[in-house]
Write an enzyme that holds these catalytic residues in place. Structure first.
Site, PDB file in Angstrom:
ATOM      1  N   SER A 107     -43.839  -6.863 -31.121  1.00  0.00           N
ATOM      2  CA  SER A 107     -42.615  -7.650 -31.248  1.00  0.00           C
ATOM      3  C   SER A 107     -42.902  -9.001 -31.896  1.00  0.00           C
ATOM      4  CB  SER A 107     -42.014  -7.878 -29.857  1.00  0.00           C
ATOM      5  OG  SER A 107     -40.966  -8.822 -29.901  1.00  0.00           O
TER       6      SER A 107
ATOM      7  N   TYR B 208     -37.689 -10.050 -36.727  1.00  0.00           N
ATOM      8  CA  TYR B 208     -36.341 -10.627 -36.720  1.00  0.00           C
ATOM      9  C   TYR B 208     -36.291 -11.595 -37.896  1.00  0.00           C
ATOM     10  CZ  TYR B 208     -35.499  -9.197 -31.844  1.00  0.00           C
ATOM     11  OH  TYR B 208     -35.308  -8.486 -30.686  1.00  0.00           O
TER      12      TYR B 208
ATOM     13  N   THR C 215     -35.535  -5.295 -37.358  1.00  0.00           N
ATOM     14  CA  THR C 215     -34.427  -5.119 -36.427  1.00  0.00           C
ATOM     15  C   THR C 215     -33.135  -5.565 -37.101  1.00  0.00           C
ATOM     16  OG1 THR C 215     -35.823  -5.365 -34.472  1.00  0.00           O
ATOM     17  CG2 THR C 215     -33.494  -5.836 -34.194  1.00  0.00           C
TER      18      THR C 215
ATOM     19  N   LYS D 163     -34.593  -0.701 -37.916  1.00  0.00           N
ATOM     20  CA  LYS D 163     -34.476  -0.379 -36.488  1.00  0.00           C
ATOM     21  C   LYS D 163     -33.125  -0.863 -35.982  1.00  0.00           C
ATOM     22  CE  LYS D 163     -36.717  -1.303 -32.033  1.00  0.00           C
ATOM     23  NZ  LYS D 163     -35.614  -2.037 -31.375  1.00  0.00           N
TER      24      LYS D 163
ATOM     25  N   HIS E 235     -31.128  -0.933 -29.340  1.00  0.00           N
ATOM     26  CA  HIS E 235     -31.831  -2.103 -28.796  1.00  0.00           C
ATOM     27  C   HIS E 235     -31.992  -1.988 -27.274  1.00  0.00           C
ATOM     28  CE1 HIS E 235     -33.065  -6.134 -30.450  1.00  0.00           C
ATOM     29  NE2 HIS E 235     -33.263  -6.343 -29.163  1.00  0.00           N
TER      30      HIS E 235
END
Length: 354
Positions: free
Chosen positions: A109, A132, A158, A217, A241
């Site tokens: 992440s 992100y 994402t 994603k 998510h």
């Protein structure tokens, strides 16, 4: 419960709930608003049934999968989950080692409590980096370059988070990262708000700053799948998510087949959300997924038993998946077909007249 007595993935959650501070457990476990999608992510699997084939020689079963050209031991990978050192002091480093031991892929992440460089130092294994995009594009560009230098093999972008979903448990608990931890990938960077203006044109921008394959994603519809294919992305992860963004979207297993059909085999489609059994993995592959990613089972097992817990979760899912393949008459992933499952949206099946 003694760790050697654990027989399935779900048992780790109860242990994690006991061990973790309420604020941390709730952050990991909760979903958006009414949490309907959170429950549905798991429940939907129970409405898909098997059509097993019999009298097949299953003395040899091959679980190996190929993901973006990389051969891995099984089609079960680790999804990106934030702030793993809240679960265990070794956090993402323990998860990375467990993934390596299992011969599979870990996705790190952006909001990790270990840096890309620290995770890379655990060994030269296949890892993806979840991204992100923030208002300041330089932050994203720096992260991507660091991931490339550290040997990460793909970017999982994402795309369902222009703003964060409303998680009421976090509001009640006044969630904050514990003071002894930091988001390691953002040290020295200006971390501002997520970019609400991020759109399809920005996928092209991302492609200009990296040669790594890009997975989207957070795709749930055929319409977005067709645009993604045209945009030249390397693959799609059907994801809601972990039900933490928009409540009352479908469970990912319910959205999967629509996305697979729209992709028309041009790019691989993966799934995350709700995987708790090897039977779930088989169902996802039967509906067209090229592989699955697991999130919360990693966090809960990490909290319960560190690296050993994550290793055991991966091994249990592998063993259950292999058993499901054998009892369904499948010796390799390519033998798992749509005919091996029946769903509530299938027309009634009638036996052919003899």
């Amino acid at each position: 419960m003694k760790m050697d007595m654990i027989t399935n993935v779900n048992e780790y959650e109860a242990i994690a709930k006991e061990k973790l501070p309420k604020m941390v457990y709730d952050y990991y476990a909760s979903g958006a608003e009414d949490q309907w999608t959170l429950k549905e992510n798991q429940n939907a699997f129970s409405r898909i049934l098997f059509r097993p084939r019999i009298l097949v020689d299953v003395s040899k079963i091959d679980l190996t999968a190929t993901v973006l050209g990389f051969k891995i031991s099984m089609p079960i990978m680790i999804a990106p989950t934030a702030m793993q050192k809240m679960a265990h002091p070794e956090g993402e480093l323990a998860t990375a080692r467990a993934a390596s031991a299992a011969g599979t892929i870990m996705t790190l992440s952006s909001w990790a409590t270990s840096s890309v460089e620290e995770v890379a130092s655990t060994g030269p294994d296949i890892r993806f980096f979840q991204l992100y995009v923030f208002k300041d594009r330089n932050v994203a560009a720096q992260l991507v370059r660091r991931a490339e230098r550290a040997g990460f093999k793909a970017i999982a972008l994402t795309v369902d988070t222009p703003i964060l979903g409303r998680r009421e448990a976090d509001i009640k608990n006044r969630f904050a990262l514990p003071s002894h931890l930091v988001l390691k990938n953002f040290e020295g960077l200006d971390l501002r708000k997520l970019d609400k203006s991020f759109n399809w044109k920005d996928i092209q921008w991302l492609q200009t700053i990296t040669s790594l394959p890009i997975l989207l994603k957070g795709v749930l519809t055929a319409e977005d799948t067709r645009i993604a294919v045209q945009a030249g992305v390397a693959g799609i992860i059907v994801s809601n998510h972990g039900a933490r963004q928009l409540d009352y979207v479908p469970a990912t297993i319910m959205a999967l087949e629509e996305v697979v059909k729209a992709a028309q085999g041009r790019i691989p489609v993966f799934l995350d959300g709700g995987i708790r059994r090897g039977t779930d993995v088989f169902k996802a592959l039967a509906l067209g997924a090229a592989g699955v990613f697991i999130g919360r089972p990693v966090l809960f097992s990490l909290a319960a038993d560190g690296e050993a817990g994550v290793r055991k979760v991966l091994q249990m899912l592998r063993d259950e998946f292999e058993l499901t393949m054998a009892l369904s008459g499948c010796r390799s992933l390519k033998e798992i077909t749509r005919d091996h499952v029946v769903t509530e949206w299938d027309r009634p099946r009638f036996a052919p007249k003899l």
